[in-house]
Motif scaffolding. Structure first.
Motif, PDB file in Angstrom:
ATOM      1  N   MET A   1      99.927  -6.839  28.860  1.00 22.50           N
ATOM      2  CA  MET A   1     100.433  -7.220  30.187  1.00 22.50           C
ATOM      3  C   MET A   1     101.007  -8.637  30.166  1.00 22.50           C
ATOM      4  O   MET A   1     102.125  -8.872  30.618  1.00 22.50           O
ATOM      5  N   ILE A   2     100.244  -9.550  29.592  1.00 20.72           N
ATOM      6  CA  ILE A   2     100.708 -10.936  29.491  1.00 20.72           C
ATOM      7  C   ILE A   2     101.972 -11.000  28.635  1.00 20.72           C
ATOM      8  O   ILE A   2     102.928 -11.706  28.972  1.00 20.72           O
ATOM      9  N   ALA A   3     101.972 -10.194  27.557  1.00 21.11           N
ATOM     10  CA  ALA A   3     103.144 -10.170  26.664  1.00 21.11           C
ATOM     11  C   ALA A   3     104.375  -9.701  27.423  1.00 21.11           C
ATOM     12  O   ALA A   3     105.478 -10.180  27.188  1.00 21.11           O
ATOM     13  N   LYS A   4     104.171  -8.744  28.355  1.00 21.42           N
ATOM     14  CA  LYS A   4     105.315  -8.218  29.105  1.00 21.42           C
ATOM     15  C   LYS A   4     105.846  -9.241  30.107  1.00 21.42           C
ATOM     16  O   LYS A   4     107.052  -9.398  30.266  1.00 21.42           O
ATOM     17  N   ILE A   5     104.931  -9.922  30.783  1.00 19.64           N
ATOM     18  CA  ILE A   5     105.346 -10.975  31.724  1.00 19.64           C
ATOM     19  C   ILE A   5     106.089 -12.065  30.966  1.00 19.64           C
ATOM     20  O   ILE A   5     107.166 -12.514  31.380  1.00 19.64           O
ATOM     21  N   LEU A   6     105.525 -12.442  29.816  1.00 21.41           N
ATOM     22  CA  LEU A   6     106.143 -13.460  28.968  1.00 21.41           C
ATOM     23  C   LEU A   6     107.537 -13.010  28.536  1.00 21.41           C
ATOM     24  O   LEU A   6     108.483 -13.806  28.517  1.00 21.41           O
ATOM     25  N   ALA A   7     107.659 -11.727  28.217  1.00 20.53           N
ATOM     26  CA  ALA A   7     108.946 -11.185  27.764  1.00 20.53           C
ATOM     27  C   ALA A   7     109.986 -11.261  28.876  1.00 20.53           C
ATOM     28  O   ALA A   7     111.127 -11.672  28.641  1.00 20.53           O
ATOM     29  N   VAL A   8     109.581 -10.888  30.086  1.00 25.05           N
ATOM     30  CA  VAL A   8     110.517 -10.925  31.220  1.00 25.05           C
ATOM     31  C   VAL A   8     110.959 -12.357  31.506  1.00 25.05           C
ATOM     32  O   VAL A   8     112.147 -12.640  31.660  1.00 25.05           O
ATOM     33  N   THR A 109     113.901 -15.297  22.329  1.00 21.58           N
ATOM     34  CA  THR A 109     114.346 -13.973  21.882  1.00 21.58           C
ATOM     35  C   THR A 109     113.171 -13.187  21.314  1.00 21.58           C
ATOM     36  O   THR A 109     112.996 -12.001  21.624  1.00 21.58           O
ATOM     37  N   ALA A 110     112.343 -13.864  20.499  1.00 23.40           N
ATOM     38  CA  ALA A 110     111.189 -13.208  19.889  1.00 23.40           C
ATOM     39  C   ALA A 110     110.208 -12.732  20.961  1.00 23.40           C
ATOM     40  O   ALA A 110     109.727 -11.595  20.916  1.00 23.40           O
ATOM     41  N   CYS A 111     109.936 -13.592  21.949  1.00 18.76           N
ATOM     42  CA  CYS A 111     109.019 -13.221  23.041  1.00 18.76           C
ATOM     43  C   CYS A 111     109.592 -12.056  23.842  1.00 18.76           C
ATOM     44  O   CYS A 111     108.872 -11.152  24.242  1.00 18.76           O
ATOM     45  N   GLY A 112     110.906 -12.103  24.074  1.00 19.45           N
ATOM     46  CA  GLY A 112     111.550 -11.054  24.856  1.00 19.45           C
ATOM     47  C   GLY A 112     111.567  -9.725  24.131  1.00 19.45           C
ATOM     48  O   GLY A 112     111.446  -8.673  24.749  1.00 19.45           O
ATOM     49  N   ALA A 113     111.689  -9.777  22.791  1.00 19.17           N
ATOM     50  CA  ALA A 113     111.808  -8.540  22.012  1.00 19.17           C
ATOM     51  C   ALA A 113     110.448  -7.981  21.619  1.00 19.17           C
ATOM     52  O   ALA A 113     110.342  -6.814  21.274  1.00 19.17           O
ATOM     53  N   PRO A 115     107.542  -6.838  23.082  1.00 18.93           N
ATOM     54  CA  PRO A 115     107.010  -5.559  23.575  1.00 18.93           C
ATOM     55  C   PRO A 115     107.851  -4.360  23.140  1.00 18.93           C
ATOM     56  O   PRO A 115     107.342  -3.257  23.031  1.00 18.93           O
ATOM     57  N   VAL A 116     109.153  -4.597  22.896  1.00 21.77           N
ATOM     58  CA  VAL A 116     110.041  -3.502  22.513  1.00 21.77           C
ATOM     59  C   VAL A 116     109.829  -3.102  21.060  1.00 21.77           C
ATOM     60  O   VAL A 116     109.785  -1.921  20.725  1.00 21.77           O
ATOM     61  N   ILE A 117     109.660  -4.106  20.186  1.00 19.30           N
ATOM     62  CA  ILE A 117     109.553  -3.793  18.756  1.00 19.30           C
ATOM     63  C   ILE A 117     108.116  -3.583  18.307  1.00 19.30           C
ATOM     64  O   ILE A 117     107.882  -3.115  17.208  1.00 19.30           O
ATOM     65  N   ARG A 118     107.139  -3.895  19.173  1.00 19.30           N
ATOM     66  CA  ARG A 118     105.739  -3.795  18.765  1.00 19.30           C
ATOM     67  C   ARG A 118     105.361  -2.358  18.381  1.00 19.30           C
ATOM     68  O   ARG A 118     104.729  -2.125  17.374  1.00 19.30           O
ATOM     69  N   GLY A 119     105.790  -1.379  19.216  1.00 22.94           N
ATOM     70  CA  GLY A 119     105.468   0.024  18.974  1.00 22.94           C
ATOM     71  C   GLY A 119     105.973   0.517  17.633  1.00 22.94           C
ATOM     72  O   GLY A 119     105.179   0.955  16.789  1.00 22.94           O
ATOM     73  N   PRO A 120     107.298   0.460  17.385  1.00 19.70           N
ATOM     74  CA  PRO A 120     107.846   0.920  16.106  1.00 19.70           C
ATOM     75  C   PRO A 120     107.257   0.204  14.899  1.00 19.70           C
ATOM     76  O   PRO A 120     107.013   0.829  13.869  1.00 19.70           O
ATOM     77  N   VAL A 121     107.009  -1.117  15.033  1.00 20.83           N
ATOM     78  CA  VAL A 121     106.447  -1.875  13.911  1.00 20.83           C
ATOM     79  C   VAL A 121     105.045  -1.373  13.600  1.00 20.83           C
ATOM     80  O   VAL A 121     104.666  -1.177  12.445  1.00 20.83           O
ATOM     81  N   ARG A 122     104.263  -1.085  14.653  1.00 17.26           N
ATOM     82  CA  ARG A 122     102.907  -0.597  14.452  1.00 17.26           C
ATOM     83  C   ARG A 122     102.931   0.784  13.784  1.00 17.26           C
ATOM     84  O   ARG A 122     102.142   1.072  12.885  1.00 17.26           O
TER      85      ARG A 122
END
Ligand SMILES: [Zn+2]
Length: 155
Positions: A1-8, A109-113, A115-122
């Motif tokens: 959740m925090i990661a998503k807020i940070l990303a936005v 850019t890294a913070c924004g990306a 949540p998007v790349i976390r799934g595929p990387v995992r």
């Protein structure tokens, strides 16, 4: 959740960072803001580098003013592009934070990306380690073609 807020937040600030980066090359500039009567902050932007200087003063010397000047020289400590520096001269204390805009932009850019790349990387990581890509269960020696933990059909 925090990661998503940070990303936005990062994605909102990102264009601003790029714009300031660009502007710092076109027109070097310095700003002054008075934080309190005893503290003023100078912001320098020049050649892709941002310098923040907080000046602490012993008496009420800040004038409660804000201004903006063209910057004709590089005032950052040792002209470095990445530095944290605290120095005292008599009762005055200066705190410097200097960083290049490419670093700020890269971090945003890294913070924004993230949540998007976390799934595929995992998923890649789990596949590489021989684990179920859905739940991470260790599938070493599994012959059934299904993950015993979550029931995912394996290829
Ligand atoms: Zn599983």
């Amino acid at each position: 959740m925090i990661a998503k807020i940070l990303a936005v937040v990062s994605l909102v600030v990102l264009p601003l960072s790029v714009a300031m980066w660009h502007k710092s090359h076109q027109r070097p500039v310095q700003y002054r803001y008075d934080l309190t009567l005893y503290k003023s902050m100078w912001v320098y932007m020049r050649d892709g580098v941002c310098g923040l200087e907080v000046l602490s003063m012993p008496t009420k010397t800040a004038s409660r003013s804000e201004f903006r000047n063209p910057l004709r020289y590089d005032p950052t400590p040792m002209r470095s592009s990445l530095a944290i520096d605290i120095s005292s001269k008599g009762p005055y204390r200066r705190t410097w934070i200097v960083f290049p805009f490419w670093l700020l932009t890269g971090l945003l850019t890294a913070c924004g990306a993230f949540p998007v790349i976390r799934g595929p990387v995992r998923q890649l990581w789990r596949r590489w380690r021989g684990r179920c890509i859905a739940c991470g269960y260790d599938l070493t020696g599994n012959r059934s073609g299904r993950c015993p933990e979550c029931g995912l059909r394996l290829r």
